[in-house]
Design a protein around this motif. Sequence first.
Motif, PDB file in Angstrom:
ATOM      1  N   TYR A 145     -20.399   8.058 -10.848  1.00 23.41           N
ATOM      2  CA  TYR A 145     -20.566   6.670 -10.741  1.00 23.41           C
ATOM      3  C   TYR A 145     -22.030   6.211 -11.709  1.00 23.41           C
ATOM      4  CZ  TYR A 145     -17.188   7.197  -6.905  1.00 23.41           C
ATOM      5  OH  TYR A 145     -16.330   7.485  -6.206  1.00 23.41           O
ATOM      6  N   SER A 146     -22.344   6.910 -12.392  1.00 17.20           N
ATOM      7  CA  SER A 146     -23.697   6.972 -13.282  1.00 17.20           C
ATOM      8  C   SER A 146     -23.327   5.640 -14.300  1.00 17.20           C
ATOM      9  CB  SER A 146     -24.048   8.193 -14.067  1.00 17.20           C
ATOM     10  OG  SER A 146     -25.107   8.679 -13.475  1.00 17.20           O
ATOM     11  N   SER A 147     -24.232   4.746 -14.021  1.00 16.15           N
ATOM     12  CA  SER A 147     -23.950   3.638 -15.006  1.00 16.15           C
ATOM     13  C   SER A 147     -22.796   2.671 -14.906  1.00 16.15           C
ATOM     14  CB  SER A 147     -23.931   3.890 -16.622  1.00 16.15           C
ATOM     15  OG  SER A 147     -25.255   4.900 -16.977  1.00 16.15           O
ATOM     16  N   ASN A 148     -21.833   3.112 -13.955  1.00 16.85           N
ATOM     17  CA  ASN A 148     -20.669   2.351 -13.385  1.00 16.85           C
ATOM     18  C   ASN A 148     -20.765   2.574 -12.115  1.00 16.85           C
ATOM     19  OD1 ASN A 148     -17.775   1.917 -15.039  1.00 16.85           O
ATOM     20  ND2 ASN A 148     -18.141   1.201 -12.900  1.00 16.85           N
ATOM     21  N   GLY A 160      -9.084  -1.816  -1.902  1.00 15.02           N
ATOM     22  CA  GLY A 160      -9.901  -1.906  -2.994  1.00 15.02           C
ATOM     23  C   GLY A 160      -9.678  -0.477  -3.698  1.00 15.02           C
ATOM     24  N   LEU A 161      -9.007  -0.811  -4.768  1.00  9.34           N
ATOM     25  CA  LEU A 161      -8.510   0.470  -5.491  1.00  9.34           C
ATOM     26  C   LEU A 161      -9.172   0.447  -6.797  1.00  9.34           C
ATOM     27  CD1 LEU A 161      -4.679   0.087  -4.840  1.00  9.34           C
ATOM     28  CD2 LEU A 161      -6.493   1.195  -3.666  1.00  9.34           C
ATOM     29  N   ASN A 162     -10.081   1.293  -7.118  1.00  7.74           N
ATOM     30  CA  ASN A 162     -10.928   1.502  -8.046  1.00  7.74           C
ATOM     31  C   ASN A 162     -10.650   2.959  -8.938  1.00  7.74           C
ATOM     32  OD1 ASN A 162     -13.202  -0.303  -7.204  1.00  7.74           O
ATOM     33  ND2 ASN A 162     -12.807   0.718  -5.550  1.00  7.74           N
ATOM     34  N   PHE A 163     -10.338   2.465 -10.305  1.00  3.78           N
ATOM     35  CA  PHE A 163      -9.820   3.738 -11.088  1.00  3.78           C
ATOM     36  C   PHE A 163     -10.287   3.527 -12.386  1.00  3.78           C
ATOM     37  CE2 PHE A 163      -6.619   3.287  -7.824  1.00  3.78           C
ATOM     38  CZ  PHE A 163      -6.410   4.709  -7.498  1.00  3.78           C
ATOM     39  N   GLY A 164     -10.099   4.510 -13.517  1.00  6.73           N
ATOM     40  CA  GLY A 164     -10.607   4.515 -14.573  1.00  6.73           C
ATOM     41  C   GLY A 164      -9.553   3.658 -15.548  1.00  6.73           C
ATOM     42  N   ASP A 165      -9.388   4.187 -16.969  1.00  4.76           N
ATOM     43  CA  ASP A 165      -8.515   3.558 -17.594  1.00  4.76           C
ATOM     44  C   ASP A 165      -6.891   4.023 -17.213  1.00  4.76           C
ATOM     45  OD1 ASP A 165      -6.778   3.054 -19.751  1.00  4.76           O
ATOM     46  OD2 ASP A 165      -8.354   3.569 -21.307  1.00  4.76           O
ATOM     47  N   GLY A 180      -5.610  -7.179  -0.889  1.00  2.00           N
ATOM     48  CA  GLY A 180      -6.258  -5.972  -1.700  1.00  2.00           C
ATOM     49  C   GLY A 180      -6.495  -6.555  -3.085  1.00  2.00           C
ATOM     50  N   ASN A 181      -7.001  -5.540  -3.889  1.00  2.00           N
ATOM     51  CA  ASN A 181      -7.793  -5.569  -5.089  1.00  2.00           C
ATOM     52  C   ASN A 181      -7.405  -4.302  -5.840  1.00  2.00           C
ATOM     53  OD1 ASN A 181     -10.715  -5.423  -6.664  1.00  2.00           O
ATOM     54  ND2 ASN A 181      -9.527  -7.312  -7.030  1.00  2.00           N
ATOM     55  N   VAL A 182      -7.193  -4.509  -7.111  1.00  5.29           N
ATOM     56  CA  VAL A 182      -7.261  -3.130  -8.119  1.00  5.29           C
ATOM     57  C   VAL A 182      -8.132  -3.618  -9.174  1.00  5.29           C
ATOM     58  CG1 VAL A 182      -5.778  -1.767  -9.470  1.00  5.29           C
ATOM     59  CG2 VAL A 182      -4.811  -2.974  -7.460  1.00  5.29           C
ATOM     60  N   SER A 183      -9.049  -2.440  -9.201  1.00  3.43           N
ATOM     61  CA  SER A 183     -10.124  -2.278 -10.557  1.00  3.43           C
ATOM     62  C   SER A 183      -9.800  -1.388 -11.425  1.00  3.43           C
ATOM     63  CB  SER A 183     -11.489  -2.647  -9.839  1.00  3.43           C
ATOM     64  OG  SER A 183     -12.434  -2.241 -10.924  1.00  3.43           O
ATOM     65  N   PHE A 184      -9.287  -1.379 -12.469  1.00  3.28           N
ATOM     66  CA  PHE A 184      -9.247  -0.411 -13.457  1.00  3.28           C
ATOM     67  C   PHE A 184     -10.176  -0.446 -14.589  1.00  3.28           C
ATOM     68  CE2 PHE A 184      -4.248  -0.540 -12.872  1.00  3.28           C
ATOM     69  CZ  PHE A 184      -4.350   0.601 -12.315  1.00  3.28           C
ATOM     70  N   TYR A 185     -10.125   0.385 -15.335  1.00  2.00           N
ATOM     71  CA  TYR A 185     -11.432   0.624 -16.714  1.00  2.00           C
ATOM     72  C   TYR A 185     -12.543   0.756 -16.053  1.00  2.00           C
ATOM     73  CZ  TYR A 185      -7.126  -1.505 -18.633  1.00  2.00           C
ATOM     74  OH  TYR A 185      -5.770  -1.725 -19.159  1.00  2.00           O
ATOM     75  N   ASN A 186     -12.695   1.548 -14.965  1.00  2.32           N
ATOM     76  CA  ASN A 186     -14.106   1.914 -14.635  1.00  2.32           C
ATOM     77  C   ASN A 186     -14.586   3.131 -15.313  1.00  2.32           C
ATOM     78  OD1 ASN A 186     -14.742   0.003 -12.246  1.00  2.32           O
ATOM     79  ND2 ASN A 186     -13.031   0.655 -11.663  1.00  2.32           N
ATOM     80  N   ASP A 198     -17.475   8.613 -21.985  1.00  2.00           N
ATOM     81  CA  ASP A 198     -16.565  10.057 -21.567  1.00  2.00           C
ATOM     82  C   ASP A 198     -16.758  10.121 -20.043  1.00  2.00           C
ATOM     83  OD1 ASP A 198     -15.969  10.665 -23.963  1.00  2.00           O
ATOM     84  OD2 ASP A 198     -17.675  11.915 -24.325  1.00  2.00           O
ATOM     85  N   ASN A 199     -17.635   9.154 -19.466  1.00  2.00           N
ATOM     86  CA  ASN A 199     -17.689   9.625 -17.952  1.00  2.00           C
ATOM     87  C   ASN A 199     -16.443   8.831 -16.976  1.00  2.00           C
ATOM     88  OD1 ASN A 199     -19.200  10.026 -15.661  1.00  2.00           O
ATOM     89  ND2 ASN A 199     -20.470   8.376 -15.585  1.00  2.00           N
ATOM     90  N   ARG A 200     -15.868   9.677 -16.348  1.00  2.00           N
ATOM     91  CA  ARG A 200     -14.670   9.260 -15.555  1.00  2.00           C
ATOM     92  C   ARG A 200     -15.048   9.211 -14.099  1.00  2.00           C
ATOM     93  NH1 ARG A 200     -13.675   9.073 -19.925  1.00  2.00           N
ATOM     94  NH2 ARG A 200     -12.042   9.975 -21.234  1.00  2.00           N
ATOM     95  N   ILE A 201     -14.905   7.977 -13.569  1.00  2.00           N
ATOM     96  CA  ILE A 201     -15.131   8.059 -12.225  1.00  2.00           C
ATOM     97  C   ILE A 201     -13.978   8.744 -11.273  1.00  2.00           C
ATOM     98  CG2 ILE A 201     -16.368   5.678 -12.308  1.00  2.00           C
ATOM     99  CD1 ILE A 201     -13.694   4.631 -10.712  1.00  2.00           C
ATOM    100  N   PHE A 202     -14.414   8.823 -10.126  1.00  2.00           N
ATOM    101  CA  PHE A 202     -13.365   9.494  -9.114  1.00  2.00           C
ATOM    102  C   PHE A 202     -12.270   8.593  -8.862  1.00  2.00           C
ATOM    103  CE2 PHE A 202     -16.678  12.604  -7.014  1.00  2.00           C
ATOM    104  CZ  PHE A 202     -16.561  13.538  -8.383  1.00  2.00           C
ATOM    105  N   PRO A 203     -11.282   8.671  -8.743  1.00  7.34           N
ATOM    106  CA  PRO A 203     -10.356   7.765  -8.044  1.00  7.34           C
ATOM    107  C   PRO A 203     -10.843   7.279  -6.834  1.00  7.34           C
ATOM    108  CG  PRO A 203      -9.353   9.878  -7.911  1.00  7.34           C
ATOM    109  CD  PRO A 203     -10.560  10.135  -8.735  1.00  7.34           C
TER     110      PRO A 203
END
Lengths: 225, 711
Positions: free
Chosen positions: B163-166, B480-485, B516-522, B526-531
Amino acid sequence: MRIGIVVFPGTNCDYDTFWALKLVGLDPVFLWHKDTNLINVSAVILPGGFSYGDYLRAGAIARFSPLIDKIFDFAEKGGLVLGICNGFQILLEMGLLPGAMLPNNTNTFICKQVYLKVENNDTPFLRKYSIGEILKMPIAHKEGRYYVSDSELVKLENKKQVVLRYVGPNGEIDSKFNPNGSVNNIAGVVNEKRNVMGLMPHPERAVEKLLGSDSGIRLFLSFLN
Amino acid sequence: MGIYGLKDEEINHVRRLLEREPNDVEWSVISVIWSEHCSYKHSRKYLKNFLTKAKWVEQGPGENAGVIELGNGYKLVFKVESHNHPSAVEPFQGSATGVGGIVRDILALGARPIALLDSLRFGPQDNLKNRYLFNGVVSGISFYGNCIGVPVVGGEIIFEDCYSSNPLVNVMCVGIVPPGGKIYKGRAEGKGNLILLVGARTGRDGIHGASFASEKLEEDIHSQRPSVQVGDPFMGKLLIEACLEAGSLEGVIGIQDLGAAGLVSALSESASRGGSGVVVYLDKVPQREENMTSEEILISESQERMILIVEPEKIDRIKNVFKKWDLEAEVIGEVIDEEKFIAYFKGEKVVDLPIKLLTKDSLEFDPPFKIRERIPMPILSKNEEKIEGFIKKLIEDIKIKEYIYQQYDYSVQTNTVLPPGRGDSAVLRIKDTKMAIALTIDGNGRYCFLDPKMGAMNAVSEACRNILCVGGRPLAITDGLNFGDPDEPEVFYQFREVVSGINISSRVLEIPVVSGNVSFYNGQGDNRIFPTPIIGMVGILENIDYLITPDFKEEENLIYLLGDLDWLSIEGSEYIKYSYNIIAGNPPYVNLLWEKRLKSFMEDIRKEKIILSAHDISDGGLLNSLLEMSFWGEKGIDITLPEVEDYERLLFGEGSGLIIVEISEKNKEYFVKKVEEYKLKAFLLGKVVRGNFKIKPYIDYPLKKIIERGD
């Protein structure tokens, strides 16, 4: 007993105060800051919150509200005026109580239960407590560091206007029990005539054991004759 | 501006549907409303599968928030929402407006906001940037929540490299509607009804915020600052009071907040729900800045604004309420029968689009997915020193949490019975009733990284145990669903698996998902957040007497573990991450049938009031849960564990379905019988004592070392 609770834009402890007064059997009414009449209330409470968003300085804008003039006259004539948290800050800005409020020395908002010692009960608000009694109430503020100049502080202490002090659970007066850096651990003061009191802790949040303390009940009961 | 962030196929789809070329303003409008953030184009197909109904659910997904019935005529309104992207760019305003936004969602239903919970993720704090983000976010939440007088009663804060920087900033708001109170919907209906825009003036802040939240953060995120909105909690507080007052009067047909994509989204969503259209005159929108263009007015995300749909004959009365609170209130248009979004600016028609095109016709995407390889658990060498260090860290963590929660006004509104950081869930009583509600928010990105489906099942079952441990009956979920691209196949796999894990747990445990809520593009570079699915859950204590707190109560009482020590596993645990810097293996296995029986058992036995304290096992394992119970109760323990080679597993291993309970000696037989009745098992760990914190034969700690505070 009809007690007026003043509502400014940004006040947020109005309902809590209303609830507490009801609980002890009083008859609370809301007074809108734009009103120009105190509708014969027996006492006025300025509750906590962020009047006018605390922009500029806590309480600094609220004191220009239309109702404030009436409250000033009411207090001058000996009427009971209690300011809690932001209400205390407004009383300072109005000049009804001496001193000023600075940001906490932690520079953060602090919400927690604190212990208070009743230093003087010679005021209508604290008449139901005994001197030296230890009370437990929450504080919740970011600008609660009470300050007066050294010379004023001597006067304040000599005239026994300091009524509540932050202490440890057993009444220890020590800087480590001072949550915000207030001078002399001061948590509450009265005016010379004893009819205006301000305190940073929230007695209205301490009227039920279920929520952690009922130390504040007698403060509100004191309004009953 | 014009076309912004749309894919070629979407552009062609618009042209096909419309059979003409939209003008620039219309392209802007379509671009924001078709952004991932507004249209859920990658997720809605999957979210449809959720269990959303139950006897007590009055409103599931689709409105501004979910609504459940509590009994005695009271209704609870709640939802979680993320504000990750704005918080990465400007942590203070990003998180503050996150609070403001979710509060207005609750307000739109006509409910008074009574509680906030926040789930936060940051990078490690030995990095200055991450510390700046952490401090900014915490003070932003504190600034907004404290000022509007809504207590922050719970949450979680977790630090991980990914989660560094994001940072992730998910805020849940809960509101209440008393008996006889009206529930409003975000509906524009009834030809000729007026559209009243209230609150703050419209400025140029937050332009294209929705689109910005729908793409990956650039390395140079500061260029994105204009996409971040600026919050004014004072205005937010006035808006709460004014909207509630207006909502209590006759003549209000619908209420909708202005969030992502501003007027465009608010108007088209409410027209769509109402089966109507809208015509608006943009010159009438009160503006904060000069020379704003029609596009800017339409898509501005200026905060503290709402629209009310009002009957024309009642409009003056409603406007007066906002005048009383010194807020703007302007009629900017009206409802029409034809299902169109029409906007005029300076006498010219600038937008003329079908509502359906804006709200329902956007393309759905179901990108390819690819299974992510599991990370096998390596063989670890024992390290005694690390054990000591880990225990110190756990004790430190309890105190740090206390310090953070002190910055939130958790006691305002005088309902908070169990404050944040003091139990598995926050508990708030409901005035004038015997009832109380339990609120929790929980997630475990580490587990989901290792196994997204099992990780999500852990999140739901833990939230459920959190409610059970305070004496509550779980009622509903907001996720609250938080994911990458999502266009990265491994990310989309994680998304699908997580949704499936939530779905199966929610169905077996019979706890529906109502918002609920979905947040993609976190993620950045090259840093990938954990789902990271975050589960917000609410429960009911039909009687406040059912309350169970997690602090040990009395010496000589017995301490039982509901479940089995064998279920504890060191794989994927906080301990191996901290002590060996390894994130590997499988997360705890969730046996949903066990969880369901455990739920029934706790829902039943709480009424007998023989469970004197309870706490579930999660991060930090058995030892951490016992430490917390000792810390809060200021009591020691005398516990005996089996003598085994892999005792780190017993002490710090994590597992699902495990709850520690305290009961008195006299209720022992009854308790054991009841446990058997529900086909559960319990293991007698030991008892509460006056002296040391003792876990034989491994640990003997003076209690003072645990409970002393630095002050």
